[in-house]
Scaffold this motif. Structure first.
Motif, mmCIF file in Angstrom:
data_model
loop_
_atom_site.group_PDB
_atom_site.id
_atom_site.type_symbol
_atom_site.label_atom_id
_atom_site.label_comp_id
_atom_site.label_asym_id
_atom_site.label_seq_id
_atom_site.Cartn_x
_atom_site.Cartn_y
_atom_site.Cartn_z
ATOM 1 N N GLU A 125 -32.400 -10.288 45.973
ATOM 2 C CA GLU A 125 -31.943 -11.674 45.839
ATOM 3 C C GLU A 125 -30.824 -11.971 46.820
ATOM 4 O O GLU A 125 -30.773 -13.050 47.406
ATOM 5 N N LEU A 126 -29.935 -11.012 47.026
ATOM 6 C CA LEU A 126 -28.826 -11.206 47.961
ATOM 7 C C LEU A 126 -29.339 -11.485 49.368
ATOM 8 O O LEU A 126 -28.747 -12.285 50.101
ATOM 9 N N LYS A 127 -30.439 -10.861 49.738
ATOM 10 C CA LYS A 127 -31.011 -11.069 51.073
ATOM 11 C C LYS A 127 -31.443 -12.516 51.293
ATOM 12 O O LYS A 127 -31.561 -12.959 52.432
ATOM 13 N N THR A 128 -31.666 -13.264 50.217
ATOM 14 C CA THR A 128 -32.105 -14.653 50.352
ATOM 15 C C THR A 128 -30.929 -15.631 50.395
ATOM 16 O O THR A 128 -31.143 -16.819 50.610
ATOM 17 N N GLN A 129 -29.709 -15.115 50.202
ATOM 18 C CA GLN A 129 -28.524 -15.968 50.180
ATOM 19 C C GLN A 129 -28.026 -16.252 51.598
ATOM 20 O O GLN A 129 -28.335 -15.521 52.535
ATOM 21 N N PRO A 130 -27.225 -17.298 51.757
ATOM 22 C CA PRO A 130 -26.670 -17.621 53.077
ATOM 23 C C PRO A 130 -25.788 -16.473 53.593
ATOM 24 O O PRO A 130 -25.222 -15.718 52.802
ATOM 25 N N PRO A 131 -25.654 -16.368 54.913
ATOM 26 C CA PRO A 131 -24.851 -15.278 55.497
ATOM 27 C C PRO A 131 -23.413 -15.240 54.967
ATOM 28 O O PRO A 131 -22.851 -14.166 54.767
ATOM 29 N N GLU A 132 -22.813 -16.407 54.716
ATOM 30 C CA GLU A 132 -21.437 -16.434 54.215
ATOM 31 C C GLU A 132 -21.356 -15.735 52.854
ATOM 32 O O GLU A 132 -20.414 -14.992 52.575
#
Length: 54
Positions: A19-26
């Motif tokens: 799920e973290l991989k789908t979050q924005p870079p920030e």
């Protein structure tokens, strides 16, 4: 080891990581910063392993 027999904590950790991989870079950078503060021994071991590989 199948999905059904794995430790539920491991299954949850993998799901969170995906799920973290789908979050924005920030967001990803902030999570890494928090993780480094929370788990300094883990990050120290990662750095040492990277140095050994060089």
């Amino acid at each position: 080891m199948t999905e059904d027999t794995r430790n539920p904590w491991l299954v949850a950790a993998v799901a969170i990581s995906e799920e973290l991989k789908t979050q924005p870079p920030e967001t990803q950078l902030e999570i890494r910063r928090i993780s480094k503060k929370t788990y300094p021994e883990t990050w120290k071991a990662i750095r040492e392993k990277e140095q050994e590989q060089k």
